[in-house]
Design an enzyme around this catalytic site. Structure first.
Site, short mmCIF file in Angstrom:
data_model
loop_
_atom_site.label_atom_id
_atom_site.label_comp_id
_atom_site.label_asym_id
_atom_site.label_seq_id
_atom_site.Cartn_x
_atom_site.Cartn_y
_atom_site.Cartn_z
CB SER A 1 -8.26 -3.93 39.93
OG SER A 1 -6.99 -4.35 39.46
N GLY B 1 -2.82 -1.79 37.29
CA GLY B 1 -2.08 -0.62 36.81
C GLY B 1 -2.94 0.15 35.82
CG LEU B 2 -2.18 4.36 35.42
CD1 LEU B 2 -1.22 5.49 35.03
CD2 LEU B 2 -3.50 4.93 35.93
CB SER B 3 -5.91 2.37 30.52
OG SER B 3 -6.13 2.00 29.17
N GLY B 4 -3.10 0.82 29.48
CA GLY B 4 -1.92 0.95 28.62
C GLY B 4 -0.62 0.58 29.30
N GLY C 1 0.26 -2.38 30.18
CA GLY C 1 0.76 -3.65 29.64
C GLY C 1 0.20 -4.89 30.31
CE LYS C 2 -4.63 -3.14 33.46
NZ LYS C 2 -4.18 -1.87 32.83
CB SER C 3 -4.16 -7.08 27.86
OG SER C 3 -5.25 -6.51 28.53
#
Ligand SMILES: Nc1ncnc2c1ncn2[C@@H]1O[C@H](COP(=O)(O)OP(=O)(O)OP(=O)(O)O)[C@@H](O)[C@H]1O
Ligand SMILES: [Mg+2]
Length: 210
Positions: free
Chosen positions: A113, A39-42, A44-46
């Site tokens: 990705s 998904g996009l930066s920001g 919430g992946k991390s």
């Protein structure tokens, strides 16, 4: 970047391990898999990956986050954001995820990705049956307003070239295992959903190697 050619493997011998993944699953009493958060930066992946890692490890299961930002400090140091370098970045992450799964560790990948083809290749490397794709489809407007690292501001000012969502494309997954808009739920609700996917994966695969 060192180019890997067919010839570079010419004098290498592949050693067959004495232990299989199934042996390790029996030994550790659990089956590892890879959750691939995209998904996009920001989006919430991390945040979700590290929360899930803590939850799993606290419950006695080995888990490890391969975070897009972190790997670029070591494993993928020196790679930039051109299409070729992004592709090599994903290839390395997928190879490490496969090895860690084989070693018995649950892997949580948190990496933008953005290219569908690269995620498909990662799925093939890791093994389709062990690959759970989770798409955080949080809208660009929300990610940009959160801007936890100030990257969107820099990208809009033209200071970061090829920034996903602004000047580089994000290709949505075709058939992800799970889709979450993190702007509509709390972090713990999102976490519960991803854990739910993991639980149902375990249920579905509980007899696989018996
Ligand atoms: N429901 C939610 N799930 C996850 N994060 C949330 C949620 N609600 C708000 N947030 C916030 O959104 C931000 C997401 O930032 P995070 O660094 O996790 O994104 P990312 O997808 O890893 O970005 P990048 O690709 O740049 O590394 C954090 O500040 C987090 O606290
Ligand atoms: Mg991150």
């Amino acid at each position: 970047m060192t180019k890997t050619t067919k010839d570079s493997c010419e004098n290498l011998t592949l050693h067959l391990p004495r232990l299989t993944a199934a042996d390790r699953e029996r030994l550790f009493s659990h089956k590892p898999f890879t959750i691939w958060l995209t998904g996009l930066s920001g989006a919430g992946k991390s945040t979700l990956a590290f929360s899930m890692e803590k939850l799993l490890v606290d419950s006695g299961k080995p888990a490890f986050v391969l975070d897009g930002d972190n790997v670029r400090h070591g494993l993928c140091k020196g790679l930039g954001f051109s299409p070729e370098d992004r592709s090599e970045n994903i290839r390395r992450i997928a190879e490490v995820a496969r090895m860690m799964n084989e070693a018995g560790v649950i892997v949580l990948v948190a990496c933008i990705s953005p290219c569908r083809l690269q995620r498909e290749q990662a799925k093939l490397t890791i093994g389709e049956e062990n690959f759970i794709e989770v798409y955080l489809n949080t809208p660009l407007s929300v990610c940009e307003s959160l801007d936890p690292k100030g990257l969107y501001r820099k990208a809009r000012a033209g200071l970061i070239p090829e920034f996903t969502g602004i000047s580089a494309v994000y290709e949505e997954p075709v058939a992800p295992s799970l889709v979450i808009d993190t702007s509509q739920k709390s972090i713990s609700e999102c976490l519960q959903e991803v854990m739910g996917k993991a639980e149902s994966w375990w249920l579905k695969n509980s007899d696989r190697h018996r």
